[in-house]
Write a protein that holds these residues in place. Structure first.
Motif, short mmCIF file in Angstrom:
data_model
loop_
_atom_site.label_atom_id
_atom_site.label_comp_id
_atom_site.label_asym_id
_atom_site.label_seq_id
_atom_site.Cartn_x
_atom_site.Cartn_y
_atom_site.Cartn_z
N GLY A 151 -43.63 6.48 3.75
CA GLY A 151 -42.71 6.13 4.27
C GLY A 151 -40.81 5.91 4.40
O GLY A 151 -40.30 5.67 4.60
N LEU A 194 -34.19 10.00 10.72
CA LEU A 194 -34.61 10.20 12.38
C LEU A 194 -34.39 11.68 12.37
O LEU A 194 -32.97 12.87 11.72
CB LEU A 194 -33.78 9.09 12.99
CG LEU A 194 -34.19 7.63 13.63
CD1 LEU A 194 -32.91 7.02 14.27
CD2 LEU A 194 -35.04 7.30 13.28
N SER A 218 -37.44 3.31 10.63
CA SER A 218 -38.38 3.02 11.80
C SER A 218 -37.45 2.73 12.63
O SER A 218 -37.74 2.63 14.44
CB SER A 218 -39.25 2.93 11.21
OG SER A 218 -39.87 4.05 10.12
N ASN A 252 -41.00 11.99 8.51
CA ASN A 252 -40.54 12.07 7.14
C ASN A 252 -40.83 12.73 6.06
O ASN A 252 -40.65 13.97 6.68
CB ASN A 252 -42.14 11.86 6.17
CG ASN A 252 -43.22 10.14 6.82
OD1 ASN A 252 -43.07 9.54 6.90
ND2 ASN A 252 -44.66 10.80 7.33
N ALA A 259 -44.20 0.95 15.59
CA ALA A 259 -42.94 1.95 15.30
C ALA A 259 -43.52 1.58 13.36
O ALA A 259 -42.73 3.45 12.48
CB ALA A 259 -41.74 0.57 15.82
N LEU A 260 -43.72 0.61 12.88
CA LEU A 260 -43.82 0.81 11.18
C LEU A 260 -45.32 1.36 10.81
O LEU A 260 -45.28 0.83 10.17
CB LEU A 260 -44.09 -0.89 10.79
CG LEU A 260 -42.17 -1.04 11.64
CD1 LEU A 260 -42.42 -3.14 11.91
CD2 LEU A 260 -40.92 -0.83 10.88
N GLU A 309 -37.04 10.41 17.06
CA GLU A 309 -38.23 10.32 16.25
C GLU A 309 -37.92 10.05 14.86
O GLU A 309 -37.47 11.06 14.24
CB GLU A 309 -39.52 11.72 16.62
CG GLU A 309 -39.30 12.99 16.10
CD GLU A 309 -40.36 13.46 16.04
OE1 GLU A 309 -41.33 13.25 16.34
OE2 GLU A 309 -40.00 15.24 16.42
N SER A 310 -38.49 9.34 14.45
CA SER A 310 -38.86 8.66 13.19
C SER A 310 -39.73 9.93 12.50
O SER A 310 -40.80 10.32 12.82
CB SER A 310 -38.86 7.92 12.65
OG SER A 310 -40.06 7.39 13.28
N GLY A 317 -36.65 2.85 4.70
CA GLY A 317 -37.61 3.57 5.76
C GLY A 317 -37.76 2.52 7.01
O GLY A 317 -38.66 3.29 8.09
N GLY A 340 -35.23 3.77 15.02
CA GLY A 340 -35.34 4.61 15.79
C GLY A 340 -36.19 3.94 17.19
O GLY A 340 -36.12 4.25 18.31
N THR A 349 -38.35 8.02 5.48
CA THR A 349 -38.00 7.92 7.08
C THR A 349 -36.51 8.20 7.48
O THR A 349 -35.87 8.00 6.93
CB THR A 349 -38.96 6.54 7.79
OG1 THR A 349 -40.08 6.69 7.26
CG2 THR A 349 -38.74 6.70 9.19
N ASN A 374 -44.65 3.04 7.69
CA ASN A 374 -43.92 2.61 6.64
C ASN A 374 -44.74 1.34 5.79
O ASN A 374 -45.64 0.47 5.99
CB ASN A 374 -43.07 2.11 6.99
CG ASN A 374 -41.89 2.85 7.46
OD1 ASN A 374 -41.89 2.59 9.16
ND2 ASN A 374 -41.29 3.27 7.43
#
Ligand code: FES
Length: 162
Positions: A48, A53, A120, A68, A139-140, A65-66, A116, A123, A51, A143
């Motif tokens: 992550g 968006l 996230s 990679n 959400a994390l 959306e987040s 990153g 986002g 990361t 990461n």
């Protein structure tokens, strides 16, 4: 120009011809645009650190959306809005509230993973008002951090005020 990949990178219109099928967004950002806030950790979609968006217009609504960047190919970005960590600070250089909350809660130690995490969380806050702890953790989930432990980061996420 008809065969080019076009998208918006932060606030800039990008048009690319002759894009290789395996050219990644991460390499484009770091090597061609010098946007080195997006980090390369594992380079295989696990950590992550890279990361960013990606926003796409659907049903008249821009949804982010987040993703990679290390495993997102440039060819898949046509008609999107790519947002990197460099885009978050205000014109006066002021940190975004998500960044400030991480500072205030000591959510960063070596700092390599921090961009990153910031993206996230950014986002999440773009898409969800007053998210709960479970939504923050979700959400994390992509990461990884090996210094702070996750508690200060989650605490920062809970304390962001926009
Ligand atoms: Fe680890 Fe992209 S560099 S997920």
């Amino acid at each position: 120009m008809n065969d080019s990949i076009r998208f918006i990178l932060n606030g800039e219109d990008i048009a690319l011809a002759d894009v290789g099928p395996t050219e990644t967004l991460l390499d484009f950002l770091r090597l061609k645009r010098r946007l080195t806030g997006t980090k390369e950790g594992c380079a295989e979609g696990d950590c992550g650190a890279c990361t960013v968006l990606v926003g796409r217009l659907a049903d008249g609504k821009l949804t982010y959306e987040s993703v990679n960047a290390c495993i997102r190919f440039i060819g898949s970005l046509h008609a999107t809005h790519v947002v990197t960590v460099e885009h978050l600070a205000g014109r006066d250089g002021a940190l975004h509230p998500v960044q400030q909350a991480l500072v205030d809660c000591h959510g960063s130690q070596c700092g390599f993973c921090t961009p990153g995490f910031v993206m996230s969380l950014y986002g999440l806050w773009l898409t969800k008002e007053n998210p709960g702890r479970r939504e923050i953790e979700k959400a994390l989930q992509g990461n990884l951090c090996r210094c702070t432990g996750y508690e200060p980061i989650v605490k920062a996420a809970e304390q962001v005020s926009l």
